[in-house]
Design a protein around this motif. Structure first.
Motif, PDB file in Angstrom:
ATOM      1  N   PRO A  42      46.967 -36.933  29.100  1.00 29.21           N
ATOM      2  CA  PRO A  42      46.113 -37.778  29.949  1.00 29.21           C
ATOM      3  C   PRO A  42      44.688 -37.837  29.422  1.00 29.21           C
ATOM      4  O   PRO A  42      44.079 -36.807  29.115  1.00 29.21           O
ATOM      5  N   GLY A  43      44.168 -39.058  29.298  1.00 29.24           N
ATOM      6  CA  GLY A  43      42.792 -39.232  28.866  1.00 29.24           C
ATOM      7  C   GLY A  43      42.555 -39.072  27.376  1.00 29.24           C
ATOM      8  O   GLY A  43      41.413 -39.143  26.923  1.00 29.24           O
ATOM      9  N   GLN A  44      43.637 -38.870  26.631  1.00 26.90           N
ATOM     10  CA  GLN A  44      43.493 -38.673  25.196  1.00 26.90           C
ATOM     11  C   GLN A  44      44.254 -39.754  24.429  1.00 26.90           C
ATOM     12  O   GLN A  44      45.128 -40.426  24.970  1.00 26.90           O
ATOM     13  N   GLU A  45      43.906 -39.901  23.178  1.00 28.38           N
ATOM     14  CA  GLU A  45      44.598 -40.870  22.334  1.00 28.38           C
ATOM     15  C   GLU A  45      45.969 -40.340  21.934  1.00 28.38           C
ATOM     16  O   GLU A  45      46.214 -39.138  21.921  1.00 28.38           O
ATOM     17  N   ARG A  46      46.843 -41.286  21.616  1.00 27.33           N
ATOM     18  CA  ARG A  46      48.174 -40.907  21.153  1.00 27.33           C
ATOM     19  C   ARG A  46      48.059 -40.238  19.787  1.00 27.33           C
ATOM     20  O   ARG A  46      47.345 -40.708  18.905  1.00 27.33           O
ATOM     21  N   GLU A  47      48.794 -39.147  19.618  1.00 21.59           N
ATOM     22  CA  GLU A  47      48.694 -38.319  18.418  1.00 21.59           C
ATOM     23  C   GLU A  47      50.046 -38.255  17.727  1.00 21.59           C
ATOM     24  O   GLU A  47      51.074 -38.008  18.380  1.00 21.59           O
ATOM     25  N   GLY A  48      50.058 -38.457  16.420  1.00 19.40           N
ATOM     26  CA  GLY A  48      51.288 -38.304  15.655  1.00 19.40           C
ATOM     27  C   GLY A  48      51.644 -36.844  15.514  1.00 19.40           C
ATOM     28  O   GLY A  48      50.793 -36.030  15.163  1.00 19.40           O
ATOM     29  N   VAL A  49      52.904 -36.500  15.784  1.00 18.52           N
ATOM     30  CA  VAL A  49      53.359 -35.113  15.773  1.00 18.52           C
ATOM     31  C   VAL A  49      54.221 -34.818  14.558  1.00 18.52           C
ATOM     32  O   VAL A  49      54.014 -33.833  13.863  1.00 18.52           O
ATOM     33  N   SER A  50      55.188 -35.692  14.304  1.00 19.42           N
ATOM     34  CA  SER A  50      56.114 -35.441  13.210  1.00 19.42           C
ATOM     35  C   SER A  50      56.791 -36.737  12.800  1.00 19.42           C
ATOM     36  O   SER A  50      56.818 -37.707  13.560  1.00 19.42           O
ATOM     37  N   CYS A  51      57.334 -36.725  11.604  1.00 18.59           N
ATOM     38  CA  CYS A  51      58.038 -37.903  11.084  1.00 18.59           C
ATOM     39  C   CYS A  51      59.159 -37.424  10.170  1.00 18.59           C
ATOM     40  O   CYS A  51      59.038 -36.388   9.507  1.00 18.59           O
ATOM     41  N   ILE A  52      60.251 -38.204  10.156  1.00 12.18           N
ATOM     42  CA  ILE A  52      61.360 -37.876   9.267  1.00 12.18           C
ATOM     43  C   ILE A  52      61.898 -39.142   8.624  1.00 12.18           C
ATOM     44  O   ILE A  52      62.004 -40.184   9.291  1.00 12.18           O
ATOM     45  N   SER A  53      62.205 -39.049   7.358  1.00 12.92           N
ATOM     46  CA  SER A  53      62.877 -40.137   6.665  1.00 12.92           C
ATOM     47  C   SER A  53      64.369 -40.027   6.949  1.00 12.92           C
ATOM     48  O   SER A  53      64.970 -38.979   6.699  1.00 12.92           O
ATOM     49  N   MET A  54      64.958 -41.097   7.466  1.00 10.00           N
ATOM     50  CA  MET A  54      66.374 -41.056   7.803  1.00 10.00           C
ATOM     51  C   MET A  54      67.253 -41.089   6.557  1.00 10.00           C
ATOM     52  O   MET A  54      68.431 -40.760   6.621  1.00 10.00           O
ATOM     53  N   SER A  55      66.687 -41.457   5.419  1.00  9.04           N
ATOM     54  CA  SER A  55      67.485 -41.485   4.187  1.00  9.04           C
ATOM     55  C   SER A  55      67.400 -40.154   3.448  1.00  9.04           C
ATOM     56  O   SER A  55      68.421 -39.552   3.122  1.00  9.04           O
ATOM     57  N   SER A  56      66.181 -39.676   3.211  1.00  6.59           N
ATOM     58  CA  SER A  56      66.032 -38.457   2.414  1.00  6.59           C
ATOM     59  C   SER A  56      65.963 -37.188   3.246  1.00  6.59           C
ATOM     60  O   SER A  56      66.206 -36.094   2.734  1.00  6.59           O
ATOM     61  N   GLY A  57      65.586 -37.325   4.516  1.00  2.00           N
ATOM     62  CA  GLY A  57      65.394 -36.152   5.358  1.00  2.00           C
ATOM     63  C   GLY A  57      64.038 -35.501   5.178  1.00  2.00           C
ATOM     64  O   GLY A  57      63.757 -34.484   5.815  1.00  2.00           O
ATOM     65  N   MET A  58      63.186 -36.074   4.328  1.00  3.38           N
ATOM     66  CA  MET A  58      61.849 -35.496   4.150  1.00  3.38           C
ATOM     67  C   MET A  58      61.076 -35.597   5.451  1.00  3.38           C
ATOM     68  O   MET A  58      61.206 -36.572   6.195  1.00  3.38           O
ATOM     69  N   THR A  59      60.256 -34.576   5.709  1.00  4.15           N
ATOM     70  CA  THR A  59      59.569 -34.481   6.987  1.00  4.15           C
ATOM     71  C   THR A  59      58.058 -34.313   6.813  1.00  4.15           C
ATOM     72  O   THR A  59      57.578 -33.868   5.760  1.00  4.15           O
ATOM     73  N   LYS A  60      57.346 -34.680   7.862  1.00  6.22           N
ATOM     74  CA  LYS A  60      55.903 -34.457   7.928  1.00  6.22           C
ATOM     75  C   LYS A  60      55.594 -33.923   9.321  1.00  6.22           C
ATOM     76  O   LYS A  60      56.259 -34.288  10.290  1.00  6.22           O
ATOM     77  N   TYR A  61      54.543 -33.095   9.399  1.00  7.12           N
ATOM     78  CA  TYR A  61      54.122 -32.534  10.669  1.00  7.12           C
ATOM     79  C   TYR A  61      52.608 -32.562  10.791  1.00  7.12           C
ATOM     80  O   TYR A  61      51.889 -32.408   9.803  1.00  7.12           O
ATOM     81  N   ALA A  62      52.144 -32.718  12.018  1.00 10.40           N
ATOM     82  CA  ALA A  62      50.729 -32.512  12.293  1.00 10.40           C
ATOM     83  C   ALA A  62      50.429 -31.022  12.153  1.00 10.40           C
ATOM     84  O   ALA A  62      51.287 -30.176  12.440  1.00 10.40           O
ATOM     85  N   ASP A  63      49.211 -30.708  11.735  1.00  4.68           N
ATOM     86  CA  ASP A  63      48.839 -29.297  11.554  1.00  4.68           C
ATOM     87  C   ASP A  63      49.008 -28.505  12.845  1.00  4.68           C
ATOM     88  O   ASP A  63      49.339 -27.319  12.811  1.00  4.68           O
ATOM     89  N   SER A  64      48.793 -29.148  13.974  1.00  6.60           N
ATOM     90  CA  SER A  64      48.825 -28.468  15.265  1.00  6.60           C
ATOM     91  C   SER A  64      50.219 -27.981  15.651  1.00  6.60           C
ATOM     92  O   SER A  64      50.355 -27.142  16.548  1.00  6.60           O
ATOM     93  N   VAL A  65      51.257 -28.508  15.003  1.00  4.36           N
ATOM     94  CA  VAL A  65      52.623 -28.127  15.387  1.00  4.36           C
ATOM     95  C   VAL A  65      53.416 -27.497  14.252  1.00  4.36           C
ATOM     96  O   VAL A  65      54.564 -27.069  14.461  1.00  4.36           O
ATOM     97  N   LYS A  66      52.834 -27.436  13.070  1.00  5.31           N
ATOM     98  CA  LYS A  66      53.549 -26.844  11.936  1.00  5.31           C
ATOM     99  C   LYS A  66      53.989 -25.422  12.263  1.00  5.31           C
ATOM    100  O   LYS A  66      53.259 -24.672  12.894  1.00  5.31           O
ATOM    101  N   ALA A  67      55.170 -25.064  11.835  1.00 12.01           N
ATOM    102  CA  ALA A  67      55.779 -23.743  12.034  1.00 12.01           C
ATOM    103  C   ALA A  67      56.269 -23.533  13.460  1.00 12.01           C
ATOM    104  O   ALA A  67      56.916 -22.525  13.743  1.00 12.01           O
TER     105      ALA A  67
END
Length: 128
Positions: A42-67
């Motif tokens: 609430p009251g904050q901007e939308r933040e990207g958390v994670s992403c996955i490639s459906m072909s390769s399975g490669m992933t990305k994470y925001a620093d705040s949620v890594k591990a």
């Protein structure tokens, strides 16, 4: 037209876990796309958390949620999961799933403009 449905949200105590699901339908082959998870408190901007490639399975994470968070995919079910462990109060928010029309996640970060189709979201509340 894509139909994107998130599920799995709820109320959990700090330190607990939840697994979110994102199911995509609409006649597409998700192998050619990437899927992102975003959240908005609430009251904050939308933040990207994670992403996955459906072909390769490669992933990305925001620093705040890594591990703590793990994104995974099941191409046969057109579904992406977000396993969230060691949840904190600051993880509270509405979690959204979005589809990107490229097989790789964005190079410069998990950002709104790179994703074209969005679900309605599922609420995650971390509180004691």
């Amino acid at each position: 037209q894509l139909h994107i449905v998130e599920s799995g949200g709820g109320l959990v105590q700090p330190g607990g876990s939840l697994r979110l699901s994102c199911e995509v339908s609409g006649g597409i082959i998700l192998d050619y796309y990437s899927i992102g998870w975003f959240r908005q408190a609430p009251g904050q901007e939308r933040e990207g958390v994670s992403c996955i490639s459906m072909s390769s399975g490669m992933t990305k994470y925001a620093d705040s949620v890594k591990a703590r968070f793990t994104i995974s995919r099941d191409n046969a079910k057109n579904t992406v999961y977000l396993q969230m462990n060691s949840l904190k109060a600051e993880d509270t928010g509405s979690y959204y799933c979005a589809v990107r029309g490229f097989s790789s996640c964005p190079e410069d970060g998990i950002k709104n403009p790179y994703f074209g189709d969005w679900g309605q979201g599922t609420q995650v509340t971390v509180s004691s």
